[in-house]
Design a protein around this motif. Structure first.
Motif, PDB file in Angstrom:
ATOM      1  N   ALA A  16      -1.309  23.213   1.194  1.00  0.00           N
ATOM      2  CA  ALA A  16      -1.101  22.089   2.101  1.00  0.00           C
ATOM      3  C   ALA A  16      -2.284  21.133   2.112  1.00  0.00           C
ATOM      4  N   ILE A  17      -3.501  21.660   1.996  1.00  0.00           N
ATOM      5  CA  ILE A  17      -4.695  20.806   2.017  1.00  0.00           C
ATOM      6  C   ILE A  17      -4.710  19.887   0.811  1.00  0.00           C
ATOM      7  N   LYS A  18      -4.286  20.396  -0.354  1.00  0.00           N
ATOM      8  CA  LYS A  18      -4.224  19.557  -1.544  1.00  0.00           C
ATOM      9  C   LYS A  18      -3.235  18.406  -1.358  1.00  0.00           C
ATOM     10  N   GLY A  19      -2.085  18.693  -0.728  1.00  0.00           N
ATOM     11  CA  GLY A  19      -1.096  17.641  -0.487  1.00  0.00           C
ATOM     12  C   GLY A  19      -1.646  16.536   0.386  1.00  0.00           C
ATOM     13  N   PHE A  20      -2.401  16.920   1.413  1.00  0.00           N
ATOM     14  CA  PHE A  20      -3.036  15.938   2.295  1.00  0.00           C
ATOM     15  C   PHE A  20      -4.067  15.122   1.516  1.00  0.00           C
ATOM     16  N   ALA A  21      -4.861  15.795   0.688  1.00  0.00           N
ATOM     17  CA  ALA A  21      -5.928  15.125  -0.070  1.00  0.00           C
ATOM     18  C   ALA A  21      -5.359  14.134  -1.075  1.00  0.00           C
ATOM     19  N   ILE A  22      -4.250  14.485  -1.719  1.00  0.00           N
ATOM     20  CA  ILE A  22      -3.658  13.603  -2.731  1.00  0.00           C
ATOM     21  C   ILE A  22      -3.223  12.282  -2.117  1.00  0.00           C
TER      22      ILE A  22
ATOM     23  N   GLY B 251       1.095  16.062   3.386  1.00  0.00           N
ATOM     24  CA  GLY B 251       1.016  14.832   2.609  1.00  0.00           C
ATOM     25  C   GLY B 251       1.581  13.658   3.377  1.00  0.00           C
ATOM     26  N   MET B 252       2.674  13.900   4.104  1.00  0.00           N
ATOM     27  CA  MET B 252       3.246  12.857   4.959  1.00  0.00           C
ATOM     28  C   MET B 252       2.237  12.457   6.036  1.00  0.00           C
ATOM     29  N   ALA B 253       1.528  13.441   6.573  1.00  0.00           N
ATOM     30  CA  ALA B 253       0.487  13.137   7.560  1.00  0.00           C
ATOM     31  C   ALA B 253      -0.608  12.291   6.930  1.00  0.00           C
ATOM     32  N   GLY B 254      -0.912  12.575   5.653  1.00  0.00           N
ATOM     33  CA  GLY B 254      -1.905  11.781   4.943  1.00  0.00           C
ATOM     34  C   GLY B 254      -1.474  10.335   4.778  1.00  0.00           C
ATOM     35  N   ILE B 255      -0.174  10.118   4.573  1.00  0.00           N
ATOM     36  CA  ILE B 255       0.338   8.748   4.449  1.00  0.00           C
ATOM     37  C   ILE B 255       0.204   8.016   5.783  1.00  0.00           C
ATOM     38  N   VAL B 256       0.542   8.709   6.876  1.00  0.00           N
ATOM     39  CA  VAL B 256       0.386   8.100   8.203  1.00  0.00           C
ATOM     40  C   VAL B 256      -1.079   7.723   8.439  1.00  0.00           C
ATOM     41  N   LEU B 257      -1.985   8.624   8.042  1.00  0.00           N
ATOM     42  CA  LEU B 257      -3.411   8.336   8.190  1.00  0.00           C
ATOM     43  C   LEU B 257      -3.811   7.146   7.325  1.00  0.00           C
ATOM     44  N   THR B 258      -3.218   7.038   6.129  1.00  0.00           N
ATOM     45  CA  THR B 258      -3.525   5.931   5.230  1.00  0.00           C
ATOM     46  C   THR B 258      -3.143   4.590   5.839  1.00  0.00           C
ATOM     47  N   VAL B 259      -2.032   4.581   6.580  1.00  0.00           N
ATOM     48  CA  VAL B 259      -1.634   3.354   7.273  1.00  0.00           C
ATOM     49  C   VAL B 259      -2.758   2.897   8.196  1.00  0.00           C
TER      50      VAL B 259
ATOM     51  N   ASN C 164       0.828  -1.206   0.000  1.00  0.00           N
ATOM     52  CA  ASN C 164       0.000   0.000   0.000  1.00  0.00           C
ATOM     53  C   ASN C 164       0.863   1.257   0.000  1.00  0.00           C
ATOM     54  N   LEU C 165       1.842   1.298   0.889  1.00  0.00           N
ATOM     55  CA  LEU C 165       2.728   2.464   0.977  1.00  0.00           C
ATOM     56  C   LEU C 165       3.527   2.647  -0.309  1.00  0.00           C
ATOM     57  N   LEU C 166       4.028   1.538  -0.871  1.00  0.00           N
ATOM     58  CA  LEU C 166       4.807   1.619  -2.110  1.00  0.00           C
ATOM     59  C   LEU C 166       3.934   2.079  -3.274  1.00  0.00           C
ATOM     60  N   LEU C 167       2.665   1.664  -3.283  1.00  0.00           N
ATOM     61  CA  LEU C 167       1.749   2.108  -4.338  1.00  0.00           C
ATOM     62  C   LEU C 167       1.533   3.616  -4.291  1.00  0.00           C
ATOM     63  N   ILE C 168       1.415   4.161  -3.088  1.00  0.00           N
ATOM     64  CA  ILE C 168       1.245   5.615  -2.945  1.00  0.00           C
ATOM     65  C   ILE C 168       2.445   6.342  -3.543  1.00  0.00           C
ATOM     66  N   ILE C 169       3.644   5.887  -3.182  1.00  0.00           N
ATOM     67  CA  ILE C 169       4.873   6.512  -3.694  1.00  0.00           C
ATOM     68  C   ILE C 169       4.954   6.374  -5.204  1.00  0.00           C
TER      69      ILE C 169
ATOM     70  N   GLY D  61      -4.031   6.631  -1.204  1.00  0.00           N
ATOM     71  CA  GLY D  61      -3.935   5.579  -0.198  1.00  0.00           C
ATOM     72  C   GLY D  61      -5.225   4.792  -0.033  1.00  0.00           C
ATOM     73  N   ILE D  62      -6.363   5.472  -0.125  1.00  0.00           N
ATOM     74  CA  ILE D  62      -7.662   4.789   0.001  1.00  0.00           C
ATOM     75  C   ILE D  62      -7.855   3.793  -1.147  1.00  0.00           C
ATOM     76  N   VAL D  63      -7.579   4.242  -2.375  1.00  0.00           N
ATOM     77  CA  VAL D  63      -7.713   3.338  -3.532  1.00  0.00           C
ATOM     78  C   VAL D  63      -6.734   2.174  -3.414  1.00  0.00           C
ATOM     79  N   ALA D  64      -5.489   2.468  -2.979  1.00  0.00           N
ATOM     80  CA  ALA D  64      -4.483   1.421  -2.836  1.00  0.00           C
ATOM     81  C   ALA D  64      -4.887   0.410  -1.764  1.00  0.00           C
ATOM     82  N   SER D  65      -5.517   0.880  -0.683  1.00  0.00           N
ATOM     83  CA  SER D  65      -5.919  -0.042   0.393  1.00  0.00           C
ATOM     84  C   SER D  65      -7.007  -1.003  -0.073  1.00  0.00           C
ATOM     85  N   ILE D  66      -7.887  -0.541  -0.966  1.00  0.00           N
ATOM     86  CA  ILE D  66      -8.915  -1.428  -1.520  1.00  0.00           C
ATOM     87  C   ILE D  66      -8.257  -2.532  -2.350  1.00  0.00           C
TER      88      ILE D  66
END
Length: 524
Positions: free
Chosen positions: A474-480, A406-414, A387-392, A485-490
């Motif tokens: 900054a909000i766009k970075g979080f959203a991206i 965006g880094m915070a978004g990745i942590v949330l994705t975990v 999942n993490l590698l897919l995001i990158i 991450g949501i699509v990758a987790s599915i």
């Protein structure tokens, strides 16, 4: 073999190959598409700019006066005391019999009010046109600044509107004072090119004349760019301006000094040619941002619509000026209201802190999953890594910028991805405890869990899309990152892990150690 390799497992394998292949360049800085680091991670310059829209109105009146003057000359209509300032355009019609011809000319211009009394005309903009000009000034300034920065060679500059008349510029990668000054000058340079006629009759008195006296004659006093105290008297209404410029390039004169060569469009070339043909042995000044760079004597009619700007430039200065001219003049002056610099060391500290948060959170989550769910936790952890590698990988392919949010978004994705795996594993364990066999328990676990996972992920994905559409910076970075991450987790949690279970199902079905596989003591 058919039982081992299934469609879901095949999708998971493709996802793994894709994730690893396109994430390696970003992780190890090898050749290939890489994620761009945002200003807060690699350092750079943050500028809040204000647009002086009043000057856009004044410039519009000046351009309108120039156009009226040109059209009147073509129609052989004599005008006197033609002036354009911040309040409007005014002039006197010498021959009242030409009023109808002048009226036909003025009808060509949209968005103006015409007031005429005793052959004295005052032209003003309608309130709607004035409002449109102000709004367009900000929009055009954003596009102009963005074009300049793209040609300047910066990585992923961000130029966004803030409020009605403010612009936020983020420039990642600016590391030195010299780079900062050059970028600021390029952004704020008006690059307003004009060609203006010299008032040869009154120019000898220019040093004894003030601005008000010059204005009475329809003139303006401007300084030379590279001379201390030297100035010249010019006709206030320009012959033409930079709106008619189509190209600007760095070239070299006969003494091998850098100059900027420019080319005009067909209308500009015609005006340039007509004026030069009618004013042989007189001077024409090339004016840039209110300073005269040269005022050569016209020896003959100049056709072709091209010219040069020389001013003792360095190659770097000439290159930046050419970029500014090609990108178009700013419709209104820009002022820097706020400046914040983020040093590279501060950016590295942000990356380090983010990686510590991500790494420690990842280790704790993986540790919990393995201890609580045994082998099922290991499978979930593998899915989490993918999942993490897919995001990158996806961000690298699209050249997206990774920011601190965006880094915070990745942590949330975990957390989101782990939540999906926890729901699945709990549903499987519930079925096993109810006495179902392993095959049916896995099937029921995914069927029952998928509803909740899809519902929660779809609502989160909609929120991410809305944040990206209406958010800034900054909000766009979080959203991206959260959206990807949501699509990758599915893909990893629902499709990938189920495919893996289906592949090893024959082996699981033969075991009597459910604790080893699912962390429960009840035997099947």
């Amino acid at each position: 073999m058919k039982q081992t390799l299934n469609a879901r497992l095949l999708v998971f394998i493709i996802a793994i190959i894709f994730a690893v292949g396109f994430s390696v360049p970003s992780l190890f800085h090898t050749k290939g598409p890489q994620i761009n680091l945002g200003l807060d991670l690699q350092g750079g310059l943050n500028l809040l700019l204000g647009v002086k829209t009043d000057e856009a109105i004044k410039s519009k009146y000046s351009s309108l006066a120039s156009s009226i003057s040109h059209e009147a000359r073509r129609a052989d209509i004599l005008l006197d005391d033609l002036q354009g300032d911040s309040s409007g355009v005014s002039f006197d019609l010498i021959d009242s019999d030409e009023a109808d011809k002048l009226s036909n000319i003025l009808k060509k211009f949209n968005g103006i009010n015409i007031d005429s009394t005793n052959n004295h005309y005052i032209i003003t903009l309608t309130p709607l046109e004035e409002s449109t000009i102000r709004a367009n000034a900000v929009s055009q300034a954003i596009e102009t600044i963005r074009n300049r920065l793209d040609q300047f060679g910066l990585t992923e500059p961000s130029v966004t509107r803030q409020g009605k008349e403010y612009i936020l510029v983020e420039l990642p990668g600016i590391k030195t004072v010299q780079e900062e000054e050059r970028a600021r000058e390029l952004i704020s340079k008006s690059a307003h090119l004009q060609m203006m006629a010299v008032d040869e009759d009154r120019n000898p008195q220019v040093y004894s004349m003030n601005d008000l006296q010059a204005q009475k004659y329809g003139d303006v006093i401007l300084p030379f760019a590279n001379s201390q105290g030297e100035k010249i008297l010019l006709k206030a209404i320009p012959i033409l301006d930079g709106n008619m410029l189509t190209d600007a390039r760095v070239s070299y004169d006969q003494s091998h000094q850098p100059v900027v060569s420019f080319t005009l469009d067909s209308q500009g070339a015609k005006i340039f040619g007509d004026f030069s043909g009618a004013n042989v042995n007189k001077r024409m000044a090339i004016v840039l941002d209110g300073k005269v760079y040269s005022a050569p004597v016209i020896r003959e009619r100049i056709g072709g619509g091209s010219g040069q700007i020389s001013g003792g430039f360095s190659v770097e200065q000439a290159s930046d000026l050419a970029i500014a001219l090609r990108s178009g003049a700013l419709p209104a002056p820009i002022e820097v209201l706020e400046k914040r610099s983020v040093g590279p060391s501060l950016g590295q500290d942000s990356i380090k802190a983010s990686m510590i948060a991500l790494g420690s959170g990842f280790i704790l989550v993986v540790g919990f999953m393995i201890v609580y769910y045994s082998m099922a936790g290991v499978i979930a952890s593998v899915a989490l890594v993918v999942n993490l590698l897919l995001i990158i990988a996806v961000m690298a392919i699209f050249g997206a910028t990774l920011t601190l949010p965006g880094m915070a978004g990745i942590v949330l994705t975990v957390g989101i991805a782990v939540d999906a795996n926890i729901i699945i594993n709990e549903r499987i364990r519930e079925a096993l405890r109810a006495g179902e066999n392993i095959s049916k328990s896995i099937h029921m676990g995914y069927v029952n869990a998928s509803r909740a996972i899809f519902d929660s992920n779809i609502t989160s994905l909609i929120a991410s899309i809305l944040l990206y559409a209406y958010g800034t910076g900054a909000i766009k970075g979080f959203a991206i990152t959260t959206g990807i991450g949501i699509v990758a987790s599915i893909i990893t949690a629902i499709i990938g892990t189920q495919g893996f279970y289906l592949a090893i199902l024959p082996k699981i079905s033969k075991t009597k150690h459910l604790y080893f596989w699912f962390g429960i003591g009840k035997k099947d």
